[in-house]
Design a protein around this motif. Structure first.
Motif, PDB file in Angstrom:
ATOM      1  N   MET A  30     -27.621  -2.683  55.363  1.00 55.10           N
ATOM      2  CA  MET A  30     -27.301  -2.148  56.737  1.00 55.10           C
ATOM      3  C   MET A  30     -27.106  -3.145  57.556  1.00 55.10           C
ATOM      4  SD  MET A  30     -29.905   0.821  56.755  1.00 55.10           S
ATOM      5  CE  MET A  30     -31.342  -0.132  55.733  1.00 55.10           C
ATOM      6  N   HIS A  31     -27.588  -4.447  57.512  1.00 55.99           N
ATOM      7  CA  HIS A  31     -27.461  -5.338  58.618  1.00 55.99           C
ATOM      8  C   HIS A  31     -27.372  -6.927  58.126  1.00 55.99           C
ATOM      9  CE1 HIS A  31     -29.027  -1.826  61.193  1.00 55.99           C
ATOM     10  NE2 HIS A  31     -30.290  -2.026  60.221  1.00 55.99           N
ATOM     11  N   ALA A  32     -26.399  -7.004  57.352  1.00 51.76           N
ATOM     12  CA  ALA A  32     -26.301  -8.418  56.872  1.00 51.76           C
ATOM     13  C   ALA A  32     -25.902  -9.461  58.125  1.00 51.76           C
ATOM     14  CB  ALA A  32     -25.028  -8.488  55.973  1.00 51.76           C
ATOM     15  N   LYS A  33     -26.313 -10.641  58.102  1.00 51.59           N
ATOM     16  CA  LYS A  33     -26.180 -11.661  59.120  1.00 51.59           C
ATOM     17  C   LYS A  33     -24.900 -12.819  58.729  1.00 51.59           C
ATOM     18  CE  LYS A  33     -31.127 -11.332  60.712  1.00 51.59           C
ATOM     19  NZ  LYS A  33     -32.361 -11.762  60.855  1.00 51.59           N
ATOM     20  N   LEU A  34     -24.905 -12.939  57.443  1.00 49.95           N
ATOM     21  CA  LEU A  34     -24.203 -14.007  56.992  1.00 49.95           C
ATOM     22  C   LEU A  34     -23.054 -13.602  56.145  1.00 49.95           C
ATOM     23  CD1 LEU A  34     -26.555 -16.775  56.037  1.00 49.95           C
ATOM     24  CD2 LEU A  34     -25.549 -16.284  58.202  1.00 49.95           C
ATOM     25  N   GLY A  35     -22.715 -12.051  55.888  1.00 48.62           N
ATOM     26  CA  GLY A  35     -21.665 -11.692  55.178  1.00 48.62           C
ATOM     27  C   GLY A  35     -20.434 -11.660  55.776  1.00 48.62           C
ATOM     28  N   ALA A  36     -19.246 -11.162  55.131  1.00 46.45           N
ATOM     29  CA  ALA A  36     -18.037 -10.894  55.863  1.00 46.45           C
ATOM     30  C   ALA A  36     -18.042  -9.577  56.403  1.00 46.45           C
ATOM     31  CB  ALA A  36     -17.141 -11.031  54.792  1.00 46.45           C
ATOM     32  N   THR A  37     -18.970  -9.000  56.001  1.00 48.73           N
ATOM     33  CA  THR A  37     -19.162  -7.275  56.672  1.00 48.73           C
ATOM     34  C   THR A  37     -20.723  -7.055  56.862  1.00 48.73           C
ATOM     35  OG1 THR A  37     -19.363  -6.684  54.351  1.00 48.73           O
ATOM     36  CG2 THR A  37     -17.217  -6.453  55.497  1.00 48.73           C
ATOM     37  N   THR A  38     -20.899  -6.385  57.897  1.00 50.64           N
ATOM     38  CA  THR A  38     -22.184  -6.244  58.276  1.00 50.64           C
ATOM     39  C   THR A  38     -22.884  -5.139  57.330  1.00 50.64           C
ATOM     40  OG1 THR A  38     -22.012  -6.836  60.405  1.00 50.64           O
ATOM     41  CG2 THR A  38     -23.890  -5.479  59.994  1.00 50.64           C
ATOM     42  N   LEU A  39     -22.021  -4.373  56.930  1.00 51.25           N
ATOM     43  CA  LEU A  39     -22.444  -3.152  56.233  1.00 51.25           C
ATOM     44  C   LEU A  39     -21.978  -3.308  54.678  1.00 51.25           C
ATOM     45  CD1 LEU A  39     -23.950  -0.367  56.624  1.00 51.25           C
ATOM     46  CD2 LEU A  39     -21.727   0.633  56.767  1.00 51.25           C
ATOM     47  N   ASN A  40     -22.812  -3.007  53.680  1.00 56.42           N
ATOM     48  CA  ASN A  40     -22.629  -3.051  52.459  1.00 56.42           C
ATOM     49  C   ASN A  40     -23.134  -1.826  51.606  1.00 56.42           C
ATOM     50  OD1 ASN A  40     -22.104  -6.272  51.773  1.00 56.42           O
ATOM     51  ND2 ASN A  40     -23.738  -6.152  53.436  1.00 56.42           N
ATOM     52  N   GLY A  41     -22.416  -0.882  51.670  1.00 55.92           N
ATOM     53  CA  GLY A  41     -22.755   0.370  51.202  1.00 55.92           C
ATOM     54  C   GLY A  41     -21.874   0.991  50.129  1.00 55.92           C
ATOM     55  N   ASP A  42     -21.013   0.195  49.230  1.00 52.31           N
ATOM     56  CA  ASP A  42     -20.226   0.734  48.240  1.00 52.31           C
ATOM     57  C   ASP A  42     -20.900   0.558  47.081  1.00 52.31           C
ATOM     58  OD1 ASP A  42     -18.200   1.314  50.264  1.00 52.31           O
ATOM     59  OD2 ASP A  42     -17.253  -0.993  50.146  1.00 52.31           O
ATOM     60  N   GLY A  43     -22.142   0.905  46.976  1.00 51.87           N
ATOM     61  CA  GLY A  43     -22.758   0.829  45.511  1.00 51.87           C
ATOM     62  C   GLY A  43     -23.665  -0.355  45.367  1.00 51.87           C
ATOM     63  N   PHE A  44     -24.619  -0.269  44.213  1.00 49.81           N
ATOM     64  CA  PHE A  44     -25.548  -1.133  44.174  1.00 49.81           C
ATOM     65  C   PHE A  44     -25.655  -1.250  42.632  1.00 49.81           C
ATOM     66  CE2 PHE A  44     -27.308   2.874  44.750  1.00 49.81           C
ATOM     67  CZ  PHE A  44     -28.459   3.041  43.517  1.00 49.81           C
ATOM     68  N   GLY A  45     -26.646  -2.195  42.358  1.00 49.13           N
ATOM     69  CA  GLY A  45     -27.154  -2.267  41.076  1.00 49.13           C
ATOM     70  C   GLY A  45     -28.307  -3.070  40.862  1.00 49.13           C
ATOM     71  N   MET A  46     -28.933  -3.131  39.853  1.00 49.04           N
ATOM     72  CA  MET A  46     -30.134  -3.928  39.412  1.00 49.04           C
ATOM     73  C   MET A  46     -30.367  -4.161  37.973  1.00 49.04           C
ATOM     74  SD  MET A  46     -34.164  -3.645  40.575  1.00 49.04           S
ATOM     75  CE  MET A  46     -34.483  -2.157  39.579  1.00 49.04           C
ATOM     76  N   GLY A  47     -30.245  -5.481  37.609  1.00 50.73           N
ATOM     77  CA  GLY A  47     -30.559  -5.822  36.163  1.00 50.73           C
ATOM     78  C   GLY A  47     -31.693  -6.531  35.788  1.00 50.73           C
ATOM     79  N   TRP A  48     -32.237  -6.359  34.912  1.00 50.53           N
ATOM     80  CA  TRP A  48     -33.679  -6.769  34.459  1.00 50.53           C
ATOM     81  C   TRP A  48     -33.940  -7.019  33.066  1.00 50.53           C
ATOM     82  CZ3 TRP A  48     -33.015  -1.819  35.675  1.00 50.53           C
ATOM     83  CH2 TRP A  48     -33.539  -0.978  34.561  1.00 50.53           C
ATOM     84  N   TYR A  49     -34.736  -8.287  32.797  1.00 51.70           N
ATOM     85  CA  TYR A  49     -35.210  -8.557  31.446  1.00 51.70           C
ATOM     86  C   TYR A  49     -36.546  -8.477  31.128  1.00 51.70           C
ATOM     87  CZ  TYR A  49     -30.629 -11.106  31.417  1.00 51.70           C
ATOM     88  OH  TYR A  49     -29.377 -11.523  31.398  1.00 51.70           O
ATOM     89  N   ASP A  50     -37.038  -7.965  30.098  1.00 52.35           N
ATOM     90  CA  ASP A  50     -38.296  -7.542  29.784  1.00 52.35           C
ATOM     91  C   ASP A  50     -38.780  -7.838  28.208  1.00 52.35           C
ATOM     92  OD1 ASP A  50     -36.879  -5.549  28.555  1.00 52.35           O
ATOM     93  OD2 ASP A  50     -38.037  -3.859  29.463  1.00 52.35           O
ATOM     94  N   GLY A  51     -38.174  -8.918  27.909  1.00 56.76           N
ATOM     95  CA  GLY A  51     -38.338  -9.651  26.443  1.00 56.76           C
ATOM     96  C   GLY A  51     -37.107  -9.933  25.927  1.00 56.76           C
ATOM     97  N   PRO A  52     -36.876 -10.279  24.500  1.00 59.52           N
ATOM     98  CA  PRO A  52     -35.568 -10.897  24.153  1.00 59.52           C
ATOM     99  C   PRO A  52     -34.673  -9.634  23.903  1.00 59.52           C
ATOM    100  CG  PRO A  52     -37.278 -10.290  22.276  1.00 59.52           C
ATOM    101  CD  PRO A  52     -37.952  -9.960  23.747  1.00 59.52           C
TER     102      PRO A  52
END
Length: 276
Positions: A30-52
């Motif tokens: 909502m409040h990016a300080k260093l990005g090209a845009t302040t608002l980043n609201g066009d989707g998101f994602g998270m990826g994680w590892y829990d073993g091999p």
């Protein structure tokens, strides 16, 4: 453009970095300080590892700040290596297959930046993807196409060489079409054991990228901070912009640089495209 973070270290719940720190990734959506845009609201994602096994992946097309499932998952999941990304589209559709991170088998990839005038050279770039990899390309972004180009150039064997060849190829094709300064990128990629990061732009004016100082140094600077006491000395965080305002806690990744994070060591090296 986008904002992203990588965490590698002692197992934690992702909510600690997504929600609970000052200027967390959700706050940056909502409040990016260093990005090209302040608002980043066009989707998101998270990826994680829990073993091999291959990493888990959760992505959505709505703004990250309002997604109840992301909050629920980040509160209950515990992992020692995860990627998180909030998207601001540079022109491609807001759809789940365009949200980062992207996954191929044990590999994750996420990107902030763009290929300038991508629509003009998209077809030619796509033709360089290995035939056995091409069916796995799901979305329409330059970011995912860069991932599969890097895989085609040997990402699974030597990530710095593969990414250098990918960037060199994009710059060569762009030059043939009269496109100046085509590449703008900060990239993170991992196979679950190692994390590689890249900061580069054809114009040598790359988007911001920072890494956390060694935990022992942070403990000396902030002896009363309970979070630093419970993390291992191998813990590292790489971010598009700093989480919080702790003086001395963050260092900027230099221009035209790649880095490696793995158990027992990490380093930064100069990055130069390879015009294959």
């Amino acid at each position: 453009m986008c904002r992203w973070l990588v965490y590698s270290g002692s197992p934690i719940r992702p909510e600690e970095l997504l929600y609970k720190v000052d200027h967390s990734l959700i706050d940056q959506s909502m409040h990016a300080k260093l990005g090209a845009t302040t608002l980043n609201g066009d989707g998101f994602g998270m990826g994680w590892y829990d073993g091999p096994r291959p990493p888990g992946l959760f992505r959505g097309i709505g703004p990250a700040w309002g997604d109840r499932n992301l909050r629920e998952l980040s509160e209950h999941l515990e992992t020692g290596l995860f990627f998180a990304h909030i998207r601001a589209s540079t022109g491609t559709a807001v759809q789940e297959t365009n949200c980062h991170p992207f996954r191929y088998r044990t590999w994750l990839w996420m990107h902030n930046g763009e290929i300038h005038d991508f629509h003009r050279i998209k077809r030619e770039l796509a033709l360089a993807i290995e035939p056995e990899l091409f069916p796995h390309l799901e979305g329409s972004t330059d970011s995912e196409l860069m991932f599969y180009l890097a895989l085609s150039y040997g990402l699974r064997d030597d990530p710095p060489v593969a990414v250098a060849r990918m960037v060199g190829h994009v710059e060569r094709v762009a030059a043939e079409h009269g496109i100046a300064n085509p590449v703008q990128m900060t990239v993170a990629t991992s196979n679950g054991e190692h994390v590689w990061i890249f900061r580069y732009s054809s114009q040598r004016e790359s988007r911001s990228l920072f890494y956390s100082r060694r935990i022992e140094a942070l403990r000396e600077l902030y002896p009363d901070n309970a979070n630093f006491r419970r993390l291992s000395e191998q813990t590292r965080i790489i971010v598009s912009e700093p989480l919080g305002d702790l003086p001395g806690a963050w260092r900027e990744v230099p221009e035209s640089t790649y880095g490696l994070v793995e158990p027992g060591r990490d380093f930064l090296r100069e990055f130069h495209p390879d015009p294959v």
